[in-house]
Design a protein around this motif. Structure first.
Motif, PDB file in Angstrom:
ATOM      1  N   THR A 315       5.940 -12.385  -4.492  1.00  0.00           N
ATOM      2  CA  THR A 315       6.537 -11.807  -3.287  1.00  0.00           C
ATOM      3  C   THR A 315       7.107 -10.426  -3.587  1.00  0.00           C
ATOM      4  OG1 THR A 315       8.691 -12.821  -3.747  1.00  0.00           O
ATOM      5  CG2 THR A 315       7.146 -14.090  -2.406  1.00  0.00           C
ATOM      6  N   GLY A 316       7.251  -9.634  -2.520  1.00  0.00           N
ATOM      7  CA  GLY A 316       7.934  -8.343  -2.627  1.00  0.00           C
ATOM      8  C   GLY A 316       7.171  -7.266  -3.352  1.00  0.00           C
ATOM      9  N   ILE A 317       5.842  -7.364  -3.443  1.00  0.00           N
ATOM     10  CA  ILE A 317       5.048  -6.317  -4.081  1.00  0.00           C
ATOM     11  C   ILE A 317       4.907  -5.144  -3.105  1.00  0.00           C
ATOM     12  CG2 ILE A 317       2.844  -5.740  -5.141  1.00  0.00           C
ATOM     13  CD1 ILE A 317       4.547  -7.682  -6.740  1.00  0.00           C
ATOM     14  N   VAL A 318       5.275  -3.954  -3.551  1.00  0.00           N
ATOM     15  CA  VAL A 318       5.249  -2.776  -2.685  1.00  0.00           C
ATOM     16  C   VAL A 318       3.869  -2.129  -2.739  1.00  0.00           C
ATOM     17  CG1 VAL A 318       6.256  -0.498  -2.244  1.00  0.00           C
ATOM     18  CG2 VAL A 318       7.713  -2.393  -3.019  1.00  0.00           C
ATOM     19  N   VAL A 319       3.245  -1.941  -1.578  1.00  0.00           N
ATOM     20  CA  VAL A 319       1.946  -1.277  -1.454  1.00  0.00           C
ATOM     21  C   VAL A 319       2.051  -0.226  -0.354  1.00  0.00           C
ATOM     22  CG1 VAL A 319       0.648  -3.303  -2.249  1.00  0.00           C
ATOM     23  CG2 VAL A 319       1.140  -3.022   0.187  1.00  0.00           C
ATOM     24  N   PRO A 320       1.192   0.804  -0.376  1.00  0.00           N
ATOM     25  CA  PRO A 320       1.234   1.818   0.689  1.00  0.00           C
ATOM     26  C   PRO A 320       0.782   1.235   2.027  1.00  0.00           C
ATOM     27  CG  PRO A 320      -0.625   2.201  -0.774  1.00  0.00           C
ATOM     28  CD  PRO A 320       0.195   1.134  -1.411  1.00  0.00           C
ATOM     29  N   ILE A 372     -12.044   9.856  -5.846  1.00  0.00           N
ATOM     30  CA  ILE A 372     -11.698   8.861  -6.867  1.00  0.00           C
ATOM     31  C   ILE A 372     -10.515   8.025  -6.399  1.00  0.00           C
ATOM     32  CG2 ILE A 372     -10.859   8.541  -9.234  1.00  0.00           C
ATOM     33  CD1 ILE A 372     -12.391  11.036 -10.025  1.00  0.00           C
ATOM     34  N   ALA A 373      -9.498   8.717  -5.841  1.00  0.00           N
ATOM     35  CA  ALA A 373      -8.347   7.988  -5.312  1.00  0.00           C
ATOM     36  C   ALA A 373      -8.759   7.084  -4.166  1.00  0.00           C
ATOM     37  CB  ALA A 373      -7.273   8.976  -4.856  1.00  0.00           C
ATOM     38  N   GLY A 374      -9.702   7.564  -3.348  1.00  0.00           N
ATOM     39  CA  GLY A 374     -10.186   6.742  -2.239  1.00  0.00           C
ATOM     40  C   GLY A 374     -10.819   5.448  -2.710  1.00  0.00           C
ATOM     41  N   LYS A 375     -11.540   5.509  -3.830  1.00  0.00           N
ATOM     42  CA  LYS A 375     -12.177   4.292  -4.342  1.00  0.00           C
ATOM     43  C   LYS A 375     -11.144   3.323  -4.920  1.00  0.00           C
ATOM     44  CE  LYS A 375     -16.737   6.271  -5.154  1.00  0.00           C
ATOM     45  NZ  LYS A 375     -17.838   6.522  -6.108  1.00  0.00           N
ATOM     46  N   PHE A 376     -10.083   3.867  -5.508  1.00  0.00           N
ATOM     47  CA  PHE A 376      -9.007   2.988  -5.965  1.00  0.00           C
ATOM     48  C   PHE A 376      -8.308   2.329  -4.778  1.00  0.00           C
ATOM     49  CE2 PHE A 376      -9.275   5.193 -10.086  1.00  0.00           C
ATOM     50  CZ  PHE A 376      -9.122   4.107 -10.950  1.00  0.00           C
ATOM     51  N   TRP A 380      -7.248  -1.591  -3.432  1.00  0.00           N
ATOM     52  CA  TRP A 380      -5.802  -1.817  -3.381  1.00  0.00           C
ATOM     53  C   TRP A 380      -5.486  -2.740  -2.211  1.00  0.00           C
ATOM     54  CZ3 TRP A 380      -3.590   0.337  -7.528  1.00  0.00           C
ATOM     55  CH2 TRP A 380      -2.197   0.276  -7.652  1.00  0.00           C
ATOM     56  N   PRO A 381      -4.704  -3.796  -2.424  1.00  0.00           N
ATOM     57  CA  PRO A 381      -4.433  -4.740  -1.333  1.00  0.00           C
ATOM     58  C   PRO A 381      -3.588  -4.100  -0.223  1.00  0.00           C
ATOM     59  CG  PRO A 381      -3.083  -5.253  -3.245  1.00  0.00           C
ATOM     60  CD  PRO A 381      -4.047  -4.196  -3.688  1.00  0.00           C
ATOM     61  N   GLN A 382      -3.710  -4.654   0.974  1.00  0.00           N
ATOM     62  CA  GLN A 382      -2.970  -4.160   2.134  1.00  0.00           C
ATOM     63  C   GLN A 382      -2.085  -5.267   2.681  1.00  0.00           C
ATOM     64  OE1 GLN A 382      -5.341  -1.836   4.977  1.00  0.00           O
ATOM     65  NE2 GLN A 382      -7.127  -2.170   3.646  1.00  0.00           N
ATOM     66  N   SER A 383      -1.079  -4.845   3.434  1.00  0.00           N
ATOM     67  CA  SER A 383      -0.160  -5.798   4.048  1.00  0.00           C
ATOM     68  C   SER A 383       0.356  -5.216   5.358  1.00  0.00           C
ATOM     69  CB  SER A 383       1.020  -6.094   3.115  1.00  0.00           C
ATOM     70  OG  SER A 383       1.978  -6.907   3.760  1.00  0.00           O
ATOM     71  N   ALA A 384       0.585  -6.111   6.308  1.00  0.00           N
ATOM     72  CA  ALA A 384       1.133  -5.692   7.599  1.00  0.00           C
ATOM     73  C   ALA A 384       2.640  -5.864   7.655  1.00  0.00           C
ATOM     74  CB  ALA A 384       0.483  -6.504   8.717  1.00  0.00           C
TER      75      ALA A 384
END
Length: 508
Positions: A315-320, A372-376, A380-384
């Motif tokens: 829990t609490g993992i920070v993603v953009p 390159i950043a776009g492919k990373f 990268w996981p997403q969250s609402a």
């Protein structure tokens, strides 16, 4: 004779003298010894008395005569229950039953003979001395009964903390296999772990390289201070474990332990609207031991299997958030933008790399976002779920893991003659694990596979020449194979993200 030849001969003589040294202790962490003095009712010592020390379970007997001081010393005894008989012409035979001998111990059993016919036997009750005078070492022995009855979690070494002077920090990362275990303030890597006379200390962080099944252990001892010189390798505590040996009777056991999410309470951090995280652990195996040849050749073997299919809530993992992923960083500016798109708070203004030129409204043009950043970002996981800081979301998910482990321990004891004793022990453990590193990605891109295959072999031959002269020969080897793949190995590589000049080390 040349000096070099003299030196070689001298060293050879020194080695021979050391190998054939007087034995008054307990044979290098595998056996024990029973010693004592035989006297008459007046307290006078009795030289030449015949003393027999018999293992009750195997009926293996060691017989010797007391020396001029009335002392006998039976060495190289397998830990267990013994009977001591002493006899001399003109005296009744004295029998001391149920003498418990622990690993690496030198048990003192004095015997008093009474006048009378030798055929008449007198049972004597063995009384443990209040003070151990035969050895200077300090420590605590955990017996087989304690191993079987105390809650160990099926892990032998959880009992180490029962000894005096031991502290443990179980949540310490990188502090050895038993956490930050300290014995009288030492460091984990300074301790020595001995299994059937073989050092099995794990390199780097310390702890045990092998974790034998609790069903295979006769007993183990924690030496905390004033150890014998034979343990000079260890700068701290010494932990000595001895496996079970066979007896004159066949014995066996079988077991299956299961832990399941169906019987567990829900983890506090799990989403209550979803099913409980799956968890299934099966520990199974069995033991068998007995005689190949009664009173002569014995065996003991066990197998343990461990299968774990588990998962834990993260829990609490920070993603953009979606805006940040697209290059819209305007949320960083909590003050207003002016007409040109500059943030009123200069510290919250995004600038083009390597320049002082501000990015209008903190929105990075799509054409200037690195592919390159776009492919990373694609993996990268997403969250609402909104995060606590601007431009962030908080991610919660289930992190699975798999583990399969197998252990085999086998031992053979052979009483070749009344003066020769041979034993051999083989330990092996091998396994495979699957985990996902980083607490962020679950899938091929972060999967890490670990494999291990370890074994240890010990061979020993003890020969008693006289009551105070013996030779102990020991040959042992420990071999460890442990490796793990890079995260994502076999499913991704640096070139998949457009990175050039980096070896494709993840392809297989």
């Amino acid at each position: 004779m040349r000096p070099a030849c003299r030196l070689t001969a001298f060293l050879g003589l020194v080695i021979l003298v050391v190998a054939l040294s007087t034995a008054t202790a307990a044979a290098q962490a595998v056996f024990g010894a029973i010693t004592g003095t035989v006297t008459d009712s007046s307290g006078a010592v009795l030289p030449g008395a015949t003393v027999s020390v018999t293992n009750i379970r195997t009926n293996v007997t060691k017989t010797q005569a007391t020396n001029e001081a009335g002392v006998y010393n039976a060495t190289n005894l397998i830990p267990g229950i013994y009977r001591v008989e002493a006899s001399l012409s003109g005296f009744k035979t004295a029998v001391v039953s149920a003498v418990t001998l622990e690993v690496n111990a030198n048990q003192k059993v004095d015997v008093t003979l009474q006048l009378g016919p030798t055929a008449e036997k007198v049972d004597v009750t063995a009384v443990a001395p209040l003070l151990q005078t035969e050895q200077t070492n300090l420590g605590q022995t955990v017996t087989q009964q304690q191993i079987e009855q105390l809650p160990t979690g099926r892990n032998l070494f959880t009992l180490i903390s029962l000894a005096a002077g031991v502290s443990q920090q179980t949540t310490c990362d990188g502090c050895g296999n038993n956490g930050n275990l300290r014995i009288n303030g030492d460091r984990p890597r300074n301790q020595d772990y001995i299994l059937d006379g073989t050092t099995m200390t794990a390199p780097v962080f310390g702890g045990q390289a092998f974790n034998p099944s609790v069903d295979s252990i006769q007993e183990f001892r924690v030496e905390t201070n004033s150890m014998s010189a034979e343990y000079g390798k260890a700068g701290g505590g010494v932990l000595i474990a001895v496996t079970k040996s066979g007896t004159n009777a066949f014995h066996g056991s079988g077991y299956l332990y299961n832990r399941s999410d169906q019987l567990n309470a829900r983890n506090y951090f799990e989403d209550p609207t979803k099913p409980k995280n799956p968890f299934d652990q099966n520990e199974f195996g069995g033991t068998i031991g007995g005689p190949f040849v009664r009173n002569k050749l014995f065996f003991f073997s066990d197998y343990q299997g461990l299968r774990i299919d588990a998962s834990n809530p993260v829990t609490g993992i920070v993603v953009p958030n979606a805006a940040f992923r697209s290059g819209d960083l305007s949320a960083l500016c909590t003050a207003d933008f002016d007409a040109a798109g500059a943030c009123a708070n200069a510290s919250q203004q995004v600038r083009f790399p390597g320049t002082t030129t501000p990015v209008p409204f903190n929105r990075i043009p799509a054409g200037q976002i690195s592919p390159i950043a776009g492919k990373f970002l694609d993996i990268w996981p997403q969250s609402a779920t909104p995060g606590r800081n601007p431009g962030t979301s908080e991610l919660s998910f289930t992190l699975p893991s798999e583990n399969a482990l197998n252990r085999v321990n086998s031992r053979i004891d052979y009483q070749l003659s009344s003066t020769d004793q041979i034993f051999g022990v083989f330990h092996r453990q091998w396994g495979r694990s699957i985990s996902y590193v980083g607490n962020l990605l679950v899938g091929p891109a972060s999967q890490q596979i670990g494999r291990s295959d370890d074994y240890a072999v010990t061979l020993g031959w003890s020969r008693t020449f006289t009551s105070n002269l013996l030779n102990n020969f020991r040959l042992a080897q420990m071999h460890r194979i442990g490796h793990r793949t890079n995260p994502g190995q076999g499913s991704t590589s640096a070139s998949d993200f457009g990175l050039q000049g980096i070896p494709n080390c993840l392809s297989s």
